[in-house]
Design a protein around this motif. Structure first.
Motif, PDB file in Angstrom:
ATOM      1  N   GLU A 416       3.950   5.329   4.228  1.00 24.03           N
ATOM      2  CA  GLU A 416       4.862   4.112   3.308  1.00 24.03           C
ATOM      3  C   GLU A 416       3.790   2.968   3.355  1.00 24.03           C
ATOM      4  O   GLU A 416       3.603   2.266   2.713  1.00 24.03           O
ATOM      5  CB  GLU A 416       6.022   3.974   4.085  1.00 24.03           C
ATOM      6  N   MET A 417       3.179   2.867   4.843  1.00 24.73           N
ATOM      7  CA  MET A 417       2.435   1.567   4.874  1.00 24.73           C
ATOM      8  C   MET A 417       1.221   1.611   4.182  1.00 24.73           C
ATOM      9  O   MET A 417       0.726   0.644   3.344  1.00 24.73           O
ATOM     10  CB  MET A 417       1.851   1.595   6.415  1.00 24.73           C
ATOM     11  N   LYS A 418       0.496   2.900   3.899  1.00 22.62           N
ATOM     12  CA  LYS A 418      -0.582   3.009   3.142  1.00 22.62           C
ATOM     13  C   LYS A 418      -0.360   2.749   1.728  1.00 22.62           C
ATOM     14  O   LYS A 418      -1.008   2.230   0.828  1.00 22.62           O
ATOM     15  CB  LYS A 418      -1.140   4.475   3.439  1.00 22.62           C
ATOM     16  N   ARG A 419       0.594   3.398   1.297  1.00 24.68           N
ATOM     17  CA  ARG A 419       1.331   3.646  -0.098  1.00 24.68           C
ATOM     18  C   ARG A 419       1.461   1.886  -0.529  1.00 24.68           C
ATOM     19  O   ARG A 419       0.846   1.653  -1.628  1.00 24.68           O
ATOM     20  CB  ARG A 419       2.645   4.279  -0.289  1.00 24.68           C
ATOM     21  N   SER A 420       2.181   1.437   0.061  1.00 24.28           N
ATOM     22  CA  SER A 420       2.635  -0.154  -0.321  1.00 24.28           C
ATOM     23  C   SER A 420       1.425  -0.886  -0.093  1.00 24.28           C
ATOM     24  O   SER A 420       1.108  -1.906  -0.822  1.00 24.28           O
ATOM     25  CB  SER A 420       3.714  -0.708   0.531  1.00 24.28           C
ATOM     26  N   LEU A 421       0.516  -0.932   0.818  1.00 23.58           N
ATOM     27  CA  LEU A 421      -0.581  -1.640   1.074  1.00 23.58           C
ATOM     28  C   LEU A 421      -1.423  -1.400  -0.327  1.00 23.58           C
ATOM     29  O   LEU A 421      -2.213  -2.479  -0.873  1.00 23.58           O
ATOM     30  CB  LEU A 421      -1.406  -1.585   2.341  1.00 23.58           C
ATOM     31  N   LYS A 422      -1.955  -0.164  -0.767  1.00 25.39           N
ATOM     32  CA  LYS A 422      -2.767   0.184  -1.795  1.00 25.39           C
ATOM     33  C   LYS A 422      -2.161  -0.498  -3.008  1.00 25.39           C
ATOM     34  O   LYS A 422      -2.945  -1.044  -3.875  1.00 25.39           O
ATOM     35  CB  LYS A 422      -2.818   1.544  -1.843  1.00 25.39           C
ATOM     36  N   GLU A 423      -0.692  -0.328  -3.060  1.00 26.79           N
ATOM     37  CA  GLU A 423      -0.137  -0.865  -4.352  1.00 26.79           C
ATOM     38  C   GLU A 423      -0.416  -2.506  -4.610  1.00 26.79           C
ATOM     39  O   GLU A 423      -0.693  -2.916  -5.488  1.00 26.79           O
ATOM     40  CB  GLU A 423       1.377  -0.601  -4.321  1.00 26.79           C
ATOM     41  N   ASP A 437       8.996  -6.417  -4.875  1.00 30.51           N
ATOM     42  CA  ASP A 437       8.936  -5.591  -3.599  1.00 30.51           C
ATOM     43  C   ASP A 437       7.283  -6.104  -3.013  1.00 30.51           C
ATOM     44  O   ASP A 437       7.230  -6.348  -2.002  1.00 30.51           O
ATOM     45  CB  ASP A 437       8.736  -4.075  -3.858  1.00 30.51           C
ATOM     46  N   MET A 438       6.197  -6.093  -3.945  1.00 28.16           N
ATOM     47  CA  MET A 438       5.069  -6.462  -3.561  1.00 28.16           C
ATOM     48  C   MET A 438       4.865  -7.976  -3.208  1.00 28.16           C
ATOM     49  O   MET A 438       4.229  -8.171  -2.074  1.00 28.16           O
ATOM     50  CB  MET A 438       3.948  -6.459  -4.736  1.00 28.16           C
ATOM     51  N   GLU A 439       5.756  -8.772  -3.743  1.00 32.32           N
ATOM     52  CA  GLU A 439       5.701 -10.282  -3.186  1.00 32.32           C
ATOM     53  C   GLU A 439       6.442 -10.345  -2.016  1.00 32.32           C
ATOM     54  O   GLU A 439       5.926 -11.239  -1.133  1.00 32.32           O
ATOM     55  CB  GLU A 439       6.702 -11.023  -4.212  1.00 32.32           C
ATOM     56  N   ASP A 440       7.423  -9.325  -1.637  1.00 31.37           N
ATOM     57  CA  ASP A 440       8.259  -9.482  -0.220  1.00 31.37           C
ATOM     58  C   ASP A 440       6.975  -9.318   0.669  1.00 31.37           C
ATOM     59  O   ASP A 440       7.109  -9.605   1.894  1.00 31.37           O
ATOM     60  CB  ASP A 440       9.017  -8.505  -0.069  1.00 31.37           C
ATOM     61  N   VAL A 453      10.355  -2.949   4.446  1.00 32.99           N
ATOM     62  CA  VAL A 453      10.073  -1.689   4.016  1.00 32.99           C
ATOM     63  C   VAL A 453       9.603  -0.736   5.093  1.00 32.99           C
ATOM     64  O   VAL A 453       9.742   0.486   5.306  1.00 32.99           O
ATOM     65  CB  VAL A 453       9.181  -1.655   2.814  1.00 32.99           C
ATOM     66  N   TRP A 454       8.628  -1.591   5.928  1.00 31.83           N
ATOM     67  CA  TRP A 454       7.945  -0.724   7.080  1.00 31.83           C
ATOM     68  C   TRP A 454       9.228  -0.631   8.313  1.00 31.83           C
ATOM     69  O   TRP A 454       9.445   0.405   9.042  1.00 31.83           O
ATOM     70  CB  TRP A 454       6.931  -1.197   7.753  1.00 31.83           C
ATOM     71  N   SER A 455       9.571  -1.623   8.629  1.00 32.50           N
ATOM     72  CA  SER A 455      10.560  -1.680   9.793  1.00 32.50           C
ATOM     73  C   SER A 455      11.739  -0.547   9.415  1.00 32.50           C
ATOM     74  O   SER A 455      12.446  -0.188  10.481  1.00 32.50           O
ATOM     75  CB  SER A 455      10.879  -3.010  10.331  1.00 32.50           C
TER      76      SER A 455
END
Length: 634
Positions: A416-423, A437-440, A453-455
């Motif tokens: 999830e960390m890799k996916r959200s950071l890439k996005e 979500d990206m703003e948060d 989303v990570w915690s």
């Protein structure tokens, strides 16, 4: 300088500074007499109480009402506690009262959000030509966040707002507890000496449990609404039981106060144990003989009259300190530090925000976030190849299954960390539309916070993002080492698990299989060694060596092998490696042990892992009151 060296003493320093520059009246909190505030109210100006924990403003209203001839018995005092379906009753009471000149109390108006606009219009309409004697009193709890405020502006603007801060410090709390009674109360009971001694101890108990909340999770795992009602009803129970029995039924009283009156609020087993331990310390025959210490340096008072007790509190009570609660002075460092951080954050938020260009090349917010993204992505290792890992193993022992589960959970998180950071990276480059979500995520990275989303997929942790990520990499390294050959590490870092319970259960499962005993008849035996993890080359013959524990509220004495008092300013001393093995329940020795809860983080409560029996020379109640526990991370 003070802030840099001793943030925990900052509130005292600021108090002294304000007193010196502005005068003492700005730091002393004496509440204004309610009768004075009442003089300013009128038929069209209601009084609005902002509730705070442990304070019941209704008492003041009833007390003044009795003086001025407004009581429920006379039918000119209407008390409505709002909740579902009570709105009609409140409206009827107000219409009757405005014509007849009665008083109306509307409790907890925050519970009926939808009805509040009606209330606002009603107050305005009725107040215009009501009987001059007509009064409305409202109460509501403050909202938890600015966005949750629901009280209409009109109600707040037209009313006099009063808030009663709960008393701080045990002395003020004890005076306040005693204020609920009078000389008449003390003379009620035929067993006068016993009644007075136990009532005083009950007031002290009430003051301690209410004020202990300020120590955070070390005080209570959860926050409970102990209130004056609990104290009053306990006093009535005490009176009835003393009148009905020839001897003082200590056991019954402890049970009623600890399990029902106060215990009725308590939902956490460890908090219940704490509450019972206080009562076992205070409610015992020595209390009546005047031989009992309620706290170090504070003896239970002799047989006095009502005023005498108040004077005794002023003269005999030692200065405020954690010792009065059975805690160690270290317990206050944490809560004082938090208080001062809050204070500075508030001051900081009130500063004017400077805008405008400053000289020199500054890193923009987006550039800073971009750096963080690159750094995390670069350091995150490949995900665990579960097929390959599972292929290595011939026998799936309980330990191997724990390792599998941990690897899967880690994949779930790092994926999830890799996916959200890439996005987010693509969003910042302009190749994707930025979503909320990206703003948060961007906000969290910028403020050095762990994104929600990570915690949600991670383990409980109180660390900021930078230290959280360092900790994550350490956990990954441990797992990589373990999953290469699945040999149990010579000492296992228990803090590194998502689910430490599963490893502790695996110790019992392994032993149960070897010895062919049922699992539900096993328990864990914990022997604290004298060594650290570097000193072990191989796992023990039975069970496992585990490390990564810190003690809060006390310390482990390696030489004597028992729990001891903390040293000053050593908040979380590390505990040596513990040898944990499974034994049959009927073989465990429970003499001279303190049942010590183990938690994942300092928030305690929901992060509970297990109970370890640790050796002690003192009686276990001492450590219960001191809030001693083992923590897996600090």
């Amino acid at each position: 300088m003070m802030r840099a060296l001793r943030p925990d003493r900052m509130t005292y320093a600021i108090k002294a500074f304000i007193e010196e520059k502005l005068g003492a009246k700005y730091v002393e909190s004496r509440s204004i007499d309610f009768a004075k505030s009442f003089e300013e109210s009128s038929a069209g100006t209601p009084i609005f109480f902002i509730l705070s924990p442990g304070v019941n403003p209704l008492k003041d209203v009833e007390h003044l009402g009795r003086k001025l001839g407004f009581t429920t018995d006379k039918g000119n005092f209407h008390n409505v506690s709002l909740g579902q379906g009570q709105e009609i009753i409140a409206e009827e009471a107000m219409e009757l009262a405005s014509g007849q000149g009665h008083w109306v109390v509307l409790q907890n108006v925050h519970l009926v959000k939808k009805w509040l606009p009606v209330l606002e219009k009603k107050l305005e309409f009725l107040g215009a030509d009501a009987n001059p004697e007509f009064r409305v009193f409202m109460s509501a709890e403050p909202a938890s966040s600015p966005s949750a405020h629901s009280i209409p502006q009109g109600i707040l603007e037209s009313s006099i707002k009063i808030t009663n801060e709960p008393p701080t410090g045990i002395k003020a709390n004890l005076h306040k507890a005693l204020d609920n009674f009078s000389q008449e109360t003390l003379e009620l009971c035929s067993k006068e000496a016993e009644f007075k001694a136990i009532l005083f101890a009950l007031c002290y108990f009430h003051a301690v449990v209410a004020e202990r909340r300020k120590f955070g999770p070390q005080g209570w795992n959860k926050v409970y609404p102990f209130n004056v009602g609990d104290l009053n009803i306990s006093a009535s129970v005490l009176y009835n039981y003393l009148e009905a029995n020839s001897k003082v039924p200590w056991e019954d009283l402890r049970y009623l106060f600890g399990e029902i009156m106060y215990g009725g609020h308590i939902t956490d087993d460890w908090d219940r144990r704490l509450c019972i331990s206080y009562l076992e310390e205070f409610m015992q025959p020595e209390l009546v003989d005047g031989e009992l210490l309620l706290a170090p340096g504070f003896a239970a008072p002799p047989n006095l009259d009502y005023q005498g007790y108040h004077t005794y509190i002023d003269e005999a009570m030692p200065a405020e300190s954690p010792y009065l609660y059975g805690l160690h002075p270290n317990a206050e460092i944490g809560f004082l530090t938090t208080t001062s951080e809050k204070l500075f954050r508030t001051v900081f938020e009130m500063q004017p925000r400077e805008t405008g260009a400053s000289g020199g090349a500054t890193v923009t917010r987006e550039e800073k976030v971009k750096q963080i993204i690159d750094e995390i992505v670069e350091k995150l290792p490949e995900e665990f190849n579960m097929t390959e890992i599972m292929g290595k193993v011939e026998e799936r022992t309980p330990y191997v299954i724990v390792a599998f589960q941990e690897c899967q959970r880690m994949n779930h998180l790092t994926g999830e960390m890799k996916r959200s950071l890439k996005e987010l990276d693509l969003g910042l480059k302009g190749e994707l539309t930025i979503t909320s979500d990206m703003e948060d995520l961007e906000n969290a990275l910028f403020l050095d916070q762990v994104p929600a989303v990570w915690s949600a997929r991670a383990y409980p942790s109180l660390l900021g993002l930078t230290s959280w990520f360092i900790d994550l990499l350490l956990r990954l390294r441990e797992l990589e080492t373990w999953s290469t050959d699945f040999v149990l590490p010579s000492s296992v870092w228990l803090s590194g698990f998502f689910n430490p319970q599963s490893f502790l259960t695996a110790i019992m499962q392994s032993t149960a299989r070897k010895t062919e005993q049922p699992l539900d008849k096993m328990c864990l035996q914990c022997d604290v060694t004298k060594k650290h993890k570097e000193d072990f080359m191989s796992p023990p013959r039975e069970g496992a060596y585990v490390h990564g524990f810190f003690m809060e509220g006390g310390r482990w004495d390696v030489q004597q092998g028992i729990i001891m008092e903390s040293r000053l300013k050593e908040l979380f001393p590390a505990v040596p490696v513990i040898n944990i093995r499974a034994i049959p329940q009927d073989k465990q020795d429970l003499r001279n042990v303190y049942e010590c809860p183990v938690y994942k983080t300092r928030t305690r409560g929901p992060t509970y892992v297990w109970t370890f029996n640790l050796k002690t020379k003192e009686k276990p109640a001492k450590w219960t009151l001191a809030g001693v526990s083992l923590l897996l991370q600090i």
